[in-house]
Motif scaffolding. Structure first.
Motif, PDB file in Angstrom:
ATOM      1  N   UNK A  11     -27.442  -8.589   0.111  1.00  0.00           N
ATOM      2  CA  UNK A  11     -27.046  -9.262  -1.124  1.00  0.00           C
ATOM      3  C   UNK A  11     -25.772 -10.069  -0.926  1.00  0.00           C
ATOM      4  N   UNK A  12     -24.824  -9.505  -0.199  1.00  0.00           N
ATOM      5  CA  UNK A  12     -23.594 -10.253   0.080  1.00  0.00           C
ATOM      6  C   UNK A  12     -23.886 -11.482   0.931  1.00  0.00           C
ATOM      7  N   UNK A  13     -24.805 -11.339   1.885  1.00  0.00           N
ATOM      8  CA  UNK A  13     -25.182 -12.485   2.717  1.00  0.00           C
ATOM      9  C   UNK A  13     -25.847 -13.572   1.883  1.00  0.00           C
ATOM     10  N   UNK A  14     -26.686 -13.188   0.942  1.00  0.00           N
ATOM     11  CA  UNK A  14     -27.350 -14.174   0.086  1.00  0.00           C
ATOM     12  C   UNK A  14     -26.350 -14.925  -0.784  1.00  0.00           C
ATOM     13  N   UNK A  15     -25.237 -14.284  -1.110  1.00  0.00           N
ATOM     14  CA  UNK A  15     -24.214 -14.935  -1.932  1.00  0.00           C
ATOM     15  C   UNK A  15     -23.303 -15.819  -1.085  1.00  0.00           C
ATOM     16  N   UNK A  90     -34.216 -13.483  -7.822  1.00  0.00           N
ATOM     17  CA  UNK A  90     -33.653 -13.907  -6.543  1.00  0.00           C
ATOM     18  C   UNK A  90     -34.717 -14.612  -5.710  1.00  0.00           C
ATOM     19  N   UNK A  91     -35.901 -14.022  -5.649  1.00  0.00           N
ATOM     20  CA  UNK A  91     -36.985 -14.641  -4.886  1.00  0.00           C
ATOM     21  C   UNK A  91     -37.363 -15.996  -5.473  1.00  0.00           C
ATOM     22  N   UNK A 124     -25.279 -20.231  -4.784  1.00  0.00           N
ATOM     23  CA  UNK A 124     -24.382 -19.070  -4.761  1.00  0.00           C
ATOM     24  C   UNK A 124     -24.183 -18.519  -6.166  1.00  0.00           C
ATOM     25  N   UNK A 125     -23.929 -19.405  -7.133  1.00  0.00           N
ATOM     26  CA  UNK A 125     -23.723 -18.952  -8.501  1.00  0.00           C
ATOM     27  C   UNK A 125     -24.958 -18.292  -9.091  1.00  0.00           C
ATOM     28  N   UNK A 126     -26.133 -18.879  -8.857  1.00  0.00           N
ATOM     29  CA  UNK A 126     -27.360 -18.325  -9.434  1.00  0.00           C
ATOM     30  C   UNK A 126     -27.673 -16.952  -8.852  1.00  0.00           C
ATOM     31  N   UNK A 127     -27.613 -16.822  -7.545  1.00  0.00           N
ATOM     32  CA  UNK A 127     -27.898 -15.517  -6.940  1.00  0.00           C
ATOM     33  C   UNK A 127     -26.844 -14.499  -7.361  1.00  0.00           C
ATOM     34  N   UNK A 128     -25.584 -14.919  -7.428  1.00  0.00           N
ATOM     35  CA  UNK A 128     -24.524 -14.001  -7.849  1.00  0.00           C
ATOM     36  C   UNK A 128     -24.721 -13.482  -9.254  1.00  0.00           C
ATOM     37  N   UNK A 129     -25.201 -14.335 -10.155  1.00  0.00           N
ATOM     38  CA  UNK A 129     -25.462 -13.903 -11.532  1.00  0.00           C
ATOM     39  C   UNK A 129     -26.515 -12.795 -11.564  1.00  0.00           C
ATOM     40  N   UNK A 130     -27.520 -12.902 -10.710  1.00  0.00           N
ATOM     41  CA  UNK A 130     -28.612 -11.930 -10.740  1.00  0.00           C
ATOM     42  C   UNK A 130     -28.270 -10.613 -10.053  1.00  0.00           C
ATOM     43  N   UNK A 131     -27.275 -10.604  -9.156  1.00  0.00           N
ATOM     44  CA  UNK A 131     -26.965  -9.368  -8.434  1.00  0.00           C
ATOM     45  C   UNK A 131     -25.705  -8.691  -8.948  1.00  0.00           C
ATOM     46  N   UNK A 132     -24.902  -9.362  -9.775  1.00  0.00           N
ATOM     47  CA  UNK A 132     -23.632  -8.787 -10.221  1.00  0.00           C
ATOM     48  C   UNK A 132     -23.866  -7.598 -11.144  1.00  0.00           C
ATOM     49  N   UNK A 133     -23.159  -6.505 -10.873  1.00  0.00           N
ATOM     50  CA  UNK A 133     -23.198  -5.318 -11.721  1.00  0.00           C
ATOM     51  C   UNK A 133     -21.893  -5.109 -12.480  1.00  0.00           C
ATOM     52  N   UNK A 134     -20.871  -5.838 -12.132  1.00  0.00           N
ATOM     53  CA  UNK A 134     -19.604  -5.807 -12.852  1.00  0.00           C
ATOM     54  C   UNK A 134     -19.546  -7.016 -13.775  1.00  0.00           C
ATOM     55  N   UNK A 145     -21.622 -21.186 -11.176  1.00  0.00           N
ATOM     56  CA  UNK A 145     -22.904 -21.863 -11.369  1.00  0.00           C
ATOM     57  C   UNK A 145     -22.760 -23.098 -12.252  1.00  0.00           C
ATOM     58  N   UNK A 146     -21.884 -23.062 -13.250  1.00  0.00           N
ATOM     59  CA  UNK A 146     -21.770 -24.169 -14.201  1.00  0.00           C
ATOM     60  C   UNK A 146     -21.039 -25.378 -13.614  1.00  0.00           C
TER      61      UNK A 146
END
Length: 251
Positions: A11-15, A90-91, A124-134, A145-146
């Motif tokens: 997940x970190x690599x994808x971001x 993500x996919x 980066x922004x889009x994937x980060x939005x989907x994986x962020x838990x904080x 992303x914006x």
């Protein structure tokens, strides 16, 4: 393959990888920017595919979690993970971005390096939005992303791109400000004892949901987005709500 993806690095690599690819596009010659962008997005898609194969549908909660303290005084951490909804998003993102880059090869003829860099920063922004838990991390990725979206609309948009970019900025700035106020209010509402135990706004949101929602394997952000879409579809059906978009051409 499963053992390799149990390292929680994916997940970190994808971001991070699209962010590095965007920087590479900015410093590379203009003729190679599109190749770098296409290669980066194709690699991201290949990297994200095993996430789906190794996802354990019988295990409730989040998977591939990484939690690293960020601002400990405020309880903010770099916390990422995937659930049954976010992994599909993500996919979908990693599948669409190579198509977007390839479709721009003949259309984009000016400022090519900046264009492909903005696409990768957007990834980066889009994937980060989907994986962020904080929640604060979610807000950071949302803003990331914006910003490229504003430049993509304002520089490479259609005839009324400046008008559309300004309206996009006004609408999203107002929404982002309200979101930040809500996150700060939620953080201030966390009792000191809960904060001492490492409680985060994400966990508080999870406890406030129903038992069925907790067991569905969906993140609080995913459930919030789903409820918002349902409410907006019922109340604004048939209405044009996103007026920052460029006007439709033709009849």
């Amino acid at each position: 393959m499963t053992a390799l993806y149990d390292g929680h690095w994916v997940l970190t690599a994808l971001v991070v990888l699209p962010l590095l690819g965007g920087v590479a596009c900015l410093v590379a010659p203009a003729a190679r920017a599109k190749t770098i962008a296409l290669g980066t997005t194709l690699f991201l898609f290949a990297l994200s595919l095993p996430l789906f194969w190794t996802f354990d549908t019988a295990e409730p909660g989040f998977q591939n979690q990484v939690s690293i303290p960020w601002v400990e005084a405020w309880g903010i951490s770099y916390s990422v993970g995937v659930d049954g909804i976010s992994i599909l998003m993500i996919l979908l993102t990693t599948f669409i971005m190579p198509l977007s880059v390839a479709g721009s090869f003949s259309y984009i003829t000016k400022r090519e390096r900046a264009f492909y860099a903005m696409l990768l920063f957007l990834t980066t922004g889009m994937i980060g939005v989907f994986v962020a838990l904080d929640l604060f991390l979610f807000y950071v990725f949302w803003e990331i992303m914006l910003i490229p979206m504003y430049f993509l609309i304002g520089i490479w948009g259609g005839e009324r791109r400046i008008y559309s970019a300004v309206k996009f900025f006004l609408y999203t700035a107002a929404g982002s400000l309200l979101m930040l106020v809500a996150i700060v209010a939620l953080a201030l509402a966390v009792p000191a004892a809960a904060a001492a135990r490492g409680a985060s706004p994400t966990r508080i949101c999870s406890r406030s949901t129903s038992r069925g929602a907790r067991n569905c394997g969906c993140s609080p952000a995913s459930r919030s987005r789903s409820r918002s879409r349902c409410r907006s579809s019922r109340s604004t059906r048939g209405c044009r709500t996103r007026t920052w978009r460029p006007p439709r051409r033709g009849p």
